[in-house]
Scaffold this motif. Structure first.
Motif, short mmCIF file in Angstrom:
data_model
loop_
_atom_site.label_atom_id
_atom_site.label_comp_id
_atom_site.label_asym_id
_atom_site.label_seq_id
_atom_site.Cartn_x
_atom_site.Cartn_y
_atom_site.Cartn_z
N PRO A 177 0.81 -1.21 0.00
CA PRO A 177 0.00 0.00 0.00
C PRO A 177 0.85 1.26 0.00
O PRO A 177 0.31 2.35 0.04
N THR A 178 2.19 1.13 -0.03
CA THR A 178 3.06 2.30 0.07
C THR A 178 3.72 2.59 -1.26
O THR A 178 4.15 1.69 -1.97
N ILE A 179 3.80 3.88 -1.57
CA ILE A 179 4.40 4.31 -2.83
C ILE A 179 5.19 5.59 -2.59
O ILE A 179 4.89 6.35 -1.67
N HIS A 180 6.21 5.82 -3.39
CA HIS A 180 7.03 7.03 -3.29
C HIS A 180 6.94 7.83 -4.59
O HIS A 180 6.93 7.27 -5.67
N PHE A 181 6.88 9.15 -4.42
CA PHE A 181 6.91 10.08 -5.54
C PHE A 181 8.13 10.96 -5.36
O PHE A 181 8.33 11.51 -4.27
N GLU A 182 8.93 11.11 -6.38
CA GLU A 182 10.09 12.01 -6.34
C GLU A 182 9.91 13.10 -7.37
O GLU A 182 9.42 12.85 -8.48
N PHE A 183 10.29 14.32 -6.98
CA PHE A 183 10.23 15.42 -7.92
C PHE A 183 11.31 16.43 -7.59
O PHE A 183 11.83 16.48 -6.48
N ASP A 184 11.69 17.21 -8.60
CA ASP A 184 12.69 18.28 -8.47
C ASP A 184 12.00 19.58 -8.81
O ASP A 184 11.24 19.66 -9.77
N ILE A 185 12.30 20.61 -8.02
CA ILE A 185 11.83 21.96 -8.36
C ILE A 185 13.03 22.89 -8.35
O ILE A 185 13.88 22.81 -7.46
N ASP A 186 13.11 23.73 -9.36
CA ASP A 186 14.31 24.56 -9.51
C ASP A 186 14.14 25.99 -9.00
O ASP A 186 15.04 26.79 -9.14
N GLU A 187 12.97 26.29 -8.40
CA GLU A 187 12.79 27.62 -7.83
C GLU A 187 11.76 27.55 -6.70
O GLU A 187 10.90 26.67 -6.68
N PHE A 188 11.88 28.47 -5.76
CA PHE A 188 10.93 28.56 -4.66
C PHE A 188 9.55 28.86 -5.21
O PHE A 188 9.38 29.68 -6.11
N GLY A 189 8.54 28.17 -4.68
CA GLY A 189 7.19 28.47 -5.12
C GLY A 189 6.18 27.49 -4.56
O GLY A 189 6.52 26.55 -3.84
N PHE A 190 4.94 27.74 -4.92
CA PHE A 190 3.86 26.90 -4.45
C PHE A 190 3.83 25.60 -5.26
O PHE A 190 3.93 25.62 -6.49
N VAL A 191 3.70 24.47 -4.56
CA VAL A 191 3.73 23.15 -5.19
C VAL A 191 2.49 22.38 -4.77
O VAL A 191 2.12 22.36 -3.60
N ASN A 192 1.85 21.75 -5.75
CA ASN A 192 0.72 20.87 -5.47
C ASN A 192 0.98 19.53 -6.12
O ASN A 192 1.28 19.46 -7.32
N LEU A 193 0.89 18.45 -5.32
CA LEU A 193 0.99 17.09 -5.83
C LEU A 193 -0.27 16.37 -5.40
O LEU A 193 -0.54 16.25 -4.20
N SER A 194 -1.07 15.93 -6.37
CA SER A 194 -2.35 15.30 -6.07
C SER A 194 -2.49 13.99 -6.83
O SER A 194 -1.86 13.78 -7.86
N VAL A 195 -3.35 13.11 -6.28
CA VAL A 195 -3.64 11.81 -6.87
C VAL A 195 -5.07 11.83 -7.39
O VAL A 195 -5.99 12.33 -6.72
N TYR A 196 -5.28 11.27 -8.59
CA TYR A 196 -6.58 11.23 -9.25
C TYR A 196 -6.93 9.80 -9.62
O TYR A 196 -6.04 9.00 -9.94
N ASP A 197 -8.22 9.48 -9.61
CA ASP A 197 -8.64 8.16 -10.06
C ASP A 197 -8.74 8.15 -11.59
O ASP A 197 -8.49 9.17 -12.25
N ALA A 198 -9.11 6.99 -12.16
CA ALA A 198 -9.15 6.85 -13.61
C ALA A 198 -10.19 7.74 -14.28
O ALA A 198 -10.10 8.03 -15.47
N LEU A 199 -11.17 8.23 -13.50
CA LEU A 199 -12.19 9.14 -14.05
C LEU A 199 -11.79 10.61 -13.91
O LEU A 199 -12.56 11.49 -14.27
N GLY A 200 -10.60 10.87 -13.36
CA GLY A 200 -10.13 12.23 -13.22
C GLY A 200 -10.56 12.93 -11.95
O GLY A 200 -10.35 14.14 -11.81
N ARG A 201 -11.15 12.20 -11.02
CA ARG A 201 -11.57 12.80 -9.74
C ARG A 201 -10.38 12.81 -8.77
O ARG A 201 -9.68 11.80 -8.62
N LYS A 202 -10.17 13.95 -8.13
CA LYS A 202 -9.09 14.04 -7.15
C LYS A 202 -9.44 13.19 -5.94
O LYS A 202 -10.52 13.33 -5.37
N VAL A 203 -8.53 12.29 -5.55
CA VAL A 203 -8.78 11.42 -4.40
C VAL A 203 -7.89 11.76 -3.21
O VAL A 203 -8.21 11.40 -2.09
N GLU A 204 -6.79 12.46 -3.45
CA GLU A 204 -5.88 12.78 -2.35
C GLU A 204 -4.97 13.93 -2.77
O GLU A 204 -4.50 13.98 -3.91
N THR A 205 -4.73 14.86 -1.85
CA THR A 205 -3.73 15.91 -2.05
C THR A 205 -2.56 15.59 -1.13
O THR A 205 -2.73 15.50 0.08
#
Length: 139
Positions: free
Chosen positions: A63-91
């Motif tokens: 049930p565990t998963i990792h997401f890695e990302f790089d950002i090259d400047e300070f700012g607001f970041v949103n990482l969200s998970v969506y189901d197959a129908l495009g509905r947001k299920v988790e932020t």
């Protein structure tokens, strides 16, 4: 705070370095502390050359998963998970972050076990970057 209970809890929601002083108990009660984003682990000190959203691991996951990302400047970041129908299920991330490389773990404690097996998508949005990738939850 009283004389029988000299503990005090203050929840800081914005990552950064802080200095505190308890006026009634100064100078004995003062200090510094750092706050890291909850569930977000910085994994590098170098400034990335560009924004990058990497493929999650493991994939498929349960049930565990990792997401890695790089950002090259300070700012607001949103990482969200969506189901197959495009509905947001988790932020997973919804805050300002400094430039750097990050790892976000989505585990049973934060909701992955509440969803059925299937295809999901995760999307990283910043002020100037957006990317979406696919993952599979296999129970």
């Amino acid at each position: 705070m009283n004389t029988s209970n000299q503990n005090f809890t203050y929840v800081v929601t914005i990552p950064g370095s802080y200095h505190y002083v308890c006026i009634p108990h100064a100078p004995g009660m003062s200090g510094d502390f750092n706050v890291s984003p909850i569930g977000i682990t910085p994994i590098g000190t170098e400034v990335p050359g560009k924004f990058t959203l990497k493929q999650n691991y493991p994939n498929p996951f349960n049930p565990t998963i990792h997401f890695e990302f790089d950002i090259d400047e300070f700012g607001f970041v949103n990482l969200s998970v969506y189901d197959a129908l495009g509905r947001k299920v988790e932020t997973l991330v919804n805050q300002e972050l400094k430039h750097g490389s990050y790892d976000v773990e989505w585990s049973s404690g934060s909701g992955a076990t509440n969803y059925t097996s299937g295809v999901y998508f995760y999307k990283l949005n910043t002020g100037s970057f957006s990317d979406t990738k696919k993952m599979v939850l296999l129970k």
